[in-house]
Design a protein around this motif. Sequence first.
Motif, mmCIF file in Angstrom:
data_model
loop_
_atom_site.group_PDB
_atom_site.id
_atom_site.type_symbol
_atom_site.label_atom_id
_atom_site.label_comp_id
_atom_site.label_asym_id
_atom_site.label_seq_id
_atom_site.Cartn_x
_atom_site.Cartn_y
_atom_site.Cartn_z
ATOM 1 N N ALA A 278 0.830 -1.192 0.000
ATOM 2 C CA ALA A 278 0.000 0.000 0.000
ATOM 3 C C ALA A 278 0.873 1.255 0.000
ATOM 4 O O ALA A 278 1.982 1.256 0.512
ATOM 5 C CB ALA A 278 -0.916 -0.010 1.216
ATOM 6 N N ARG A 279 0.317 2.313 -0.587
ATOM 7 C CA ARG A 279 0.993 3.614 -0.596
ATOM 8 C C ARG A 279 0.109 4.604 0.143
ATOM 9 O O ARG A 279 -1.091 4.380 0.286
ATOM 10 C CB ARG A 279 1.203 4.088 -2.030
ATOM 11 N N TYR A 280 0.689 5.707 0.570
ATOM 12 C CA TYR A 280 -0.097 6.689 1.297
ATOM 13 C C TYR A 280 0.343 8.113 0.960
ATOM 14 O O TYR A 280 1.432 8.338 0.460
ATOM 15 C CB TYR A 280 0.004 6.469 2.814
ATOM 16 N N ARG A 281 -0.569 9.051 1.264
ATOM 17 C CA ARG A 281 -0.295 10.486 1.112
ATOM 18 C C ARG A 281 -0.799 11.165 2.381
ATOM 19 O O ARG A 281 -1.909 10.892 2.848
ATOM 20 C CB ARG A 281 -1.033 11.027 -0.106
ATOM 21 N N ILE A 282 0.023 12.047 2.935
ATOM 22 C CA ILE A 282 -0.312 12.764 4.168
ATOM 23 C C ILE A 282 -0.519 14.235 3.840
ATOM 24 O O ILE A 282 0.296 14.842 3.156
ATOM 25 C CB ILE A 282 0.814 12.619 5.216
ATOM 26 N N ASP A 283 -1.614 14.804 4.350
ATOM 27 C CA ASP A 283 -1.926 16.212 4.144
ATOM 28 C C ASP A 283 -2.157 16.851 5.517
ATOM 29 O O ASP A 283 -3.014 16.414 6.264
ATOM 30 C CB ASP A 283 -3.181 16.335 3.276
ATOM 31 N N ASP A 284 -1.371 17.868 5.834
ATOM 32 C CA ASP A 284 -1.503 18.529 7.146
ATOM 33 C C ASP A 284 -1.702 20.032 6.994
ATOM 34 O O ASP A 284 -1.010 20.826 7.589
ATOM 35 C CB ASP A 284 -0.292 18.235 8.025
ATOM 36 N N ILE B 193 -4.955 11.464 5.845
ATOM 37 C CA ILE B 193 -4.120 10.445 5.217
ATOM 38 C C ILE B 193 -4.971 9.668 4.238
ATOM 39 O O ILE B 193 -6.112 9.311 4.549
ATOM 40 C CB ILE B 193 -3.541 9.479 6.268
ATOM 41 N N GLU B 194 -4.426 9.425 3.067
ATOM 42 C CA GLU B 194 -5.096 8.571 2.086
ATOM 43 C C GLU B 194 -4.152 7.406 1.785
ATOM 44 O O GLU B 194 -3.032 7.617 1.325
ATOM 45 C CB GLU B 194 -5.419 9.354 0.817
ATOM 46 N N VAL B 195 -4.612 6.208 2.093
ATOM 47 C CA VAL B 195 -3.827 5.003 1.847
ATOM 48 C C VAL B 195 -4.443 4.323 0.630
ATOM 49 O O VAL B 195 -5.633 4.003 0.627
ATOM 50 C CB VAL B 195 -3.841 4.052 3.062
ATOM 51 N N THR B 196 -3.631 4.144 -0.423
ATOM 52 C CA THR B 196 -4.124 3.550 -1.661
ATOM 53 C C THR B 196 -3.421 2.217 -1.933
ATOM 54 O O THR B 196 -2.476 1.850 -1.247
ATOM 55 C CB THR B 196 -3.908 4.499 -2.848
ATOM 56 N N ASP B 197 -3.903 1.527 -2.955
ATOM 57 C CA ASP B 197 -3.365 0.208 -3.332
ATOM 58 C C ASP B 197 -3.456 -0.770 -2.164
ATOM 59 O O ASP B 197 -2.516 -1.508 -1.885
ATOM 60 C CB ASP B 197 -1.911 0.315 -3.819
ATOM 61 N N VAL B 198 -4.607 -0.777 -1.483
ATOM 62 C CA VAL B 198 -4.773 -1.637 -0.316
ATOM 63 C C VAL B 198 -5.465 -2.954 -0.647
ATOM 64 O O VAL B 198 -5.673 -3.774 0.241
ATOM 65 C CB VAL B 198 -5.550 -0.918 0.815
ATOM 66 N N ALA B 199 -5.805 -3.169 -1.918
ATOM 67 C CA ALA B 199 -6.507 -4.389 -2.306
ATOM 68 C C ALA B 199 -5.766 -5.618 -1.785
ATOM 69 O O ALA B 199 -4.563 -5.756 -1.965
ATOM 70 C CB ALA B 199 -6.646 -4.463 -3.815
ATOM 71 N N GLY B 200 -6.489 -6.472 -1.088
ATOM 72 C CA GLY B 200 -5.907 -7.675 -0.527
ATOM 73 C C GLY B 200 -5.318 -7.479 0.856
ATOM 74 O O GLY B 200 -5.023 -8.443 1.551
ATOM 75 N N GLU C 238 -6.017 -6.476 7.219
ATOM 76 C CA GLU C 238 -4.854 -6.281 8.074
ATOM 77 C C GLU C 238 -4.654 -4.811 8.418
ATOM 78 O O GLU C 238 -4.376 -4.453 9.559
ATOM 79 C CB GLU C 238 -3.583 -6.831 7.410
ATOM 80 N N LEU C 239 -4.807 -3.941 7.409
ATOM 81 C CA LEU C 239 -4.631 -2.503 7.647
ATOM 82 C C LEU C 239 -5.722 -1.954 8.553
ATOM 83 O O LEU C 239 -5.442 -1.201 9.489
ATOM 84 C CB LEU C 239 -4.608 -1.744 6.318
ATOM 85 N N LEU C 240 -6.972 -2.341 8.300
ATOM 86 C CA LEU C 240 -8.072 -1.848 9.126
ATOM 87 C C LEU C 240 -7.938 -2.323 10.573
ATOM 88 O O LEU C 240 -8.226 -1.571 11.506
ATOM 89 C CB LEU C 240 -9.419 -2.267 8.526
ATOM 90 N N THR D 8 -13.234 2.619 1.467
ATOM 91 C CA THR D 8 -14.016 2.412 0.253
ATOM 92 C C THR D 8 -13.131 1.751 -0.780
ATOM 93 O O THR D 8 -12.000 2.178 -1.006
ATOM 94 C CB THR D 8 -14.554 3.742 -0.331
ATOM 95 N N ARG D 9 -13.621 0.691 -1.355
ATOM 96 C CA ARG D 9 -12.906 -0.064 -2.390
ATOM 97 C C ARG D 9 -11.457 -0.324 -1.980
ATOM 98 O O ARG D 9 -11.226 -1.019 -1.012
ATOM 99 C CB ARG D 9 -13.010 0.638 -3.725
ATOM 100 N N ASP D 10 -10.492 0.220 -2.702
ATOM 101 C CA ASP D 10 -9.089 -0.037 -2.353
ATOM 102 C C ASP D 10 -8.402 1.202 -1.781
ATOM 103 O O ASP D 10 -7.207 1.385 -1.922
ATOM 104 C CB ASP D 10 -8.319 -0.603 -3.545
ATOM 105 N N VAL D 11 -9.194 2.048 -1.082
ATOM 106 C CA VAL D 11 -8.663 3.266 -0.456
ATOM 107 C C VAL D 11 -9.129 3.327 0.997
ATOM 108 O O VAL D 11 -10.285 3.054 1.302
ATOM 109 C CB VAL D 11 -9.138 4.534 -1.206
ATOM 110 N N ILE D 12 -8.206 3.662 1.879
ATOM 111 C CA ILE D 12 -8.541 3.917 3.278
ATOM 112 C C ILE D 12 -8.189 5.372 3.553
ATOM 113 O O ILE D 12 -7.071 5.809 3.270
ATOM 114 C CB ILE D 12 -7.759 2.990 4.231
ATOM 115 N N ARG D 13 -9.150 6.125 4.081
ATOM 116 C CA ARG D 13 -8.922 7.528 4.438
ATOM 117 C C ARG D 13 -8.961 7.657 5.952
ATOM 118 O O ARG D 13 -9.864 7.134 6.591
ATOM 119 C CB ARG D 13 -9.977 8.422 3.795
#
Length: 106
Positions: free
Chosen positions: A4-10, A17-24, A28-30, A59-64
């Motif tokens: 998974a990859r992520y982007r942080i905005d402050d 935080i947006e965590v992408t490419d979480v499919a599969g 574990e991440l949740l 939602t789908r393959d993104v965790i916010r």
Amino acid sequence: MLMARYRIDDKDASVSIEVTDVAGQEQELLEAFGECQAGQCSCPTDEYQKLASMDVQHTRDVIRIRLEPKAGQVLDTRQIAACLDYTTATASDAMDDEPRGPKAAS
């Protein structure tokens, strides 16, 4: 396996935080983020002690995630990145350890 990859905005006191490419790796991440919400974070940082609240949306393959600091606290995005690196790597390792394919008859 893709990690998974992520982007942080402050932009304000809170951190998004947006965590992408979480499919599969969603489960574990949740679970890991749920532990942090409960104050039982296993990250190699104490940043979670500064949290007033942590909101997790999936939602789908993104965790916010939205982090709100306690009054008078400032969240360190470098420490949050270290925690996310640890969490995504741990989730990826857990997926790599799971058996693949049909189970052999005993």
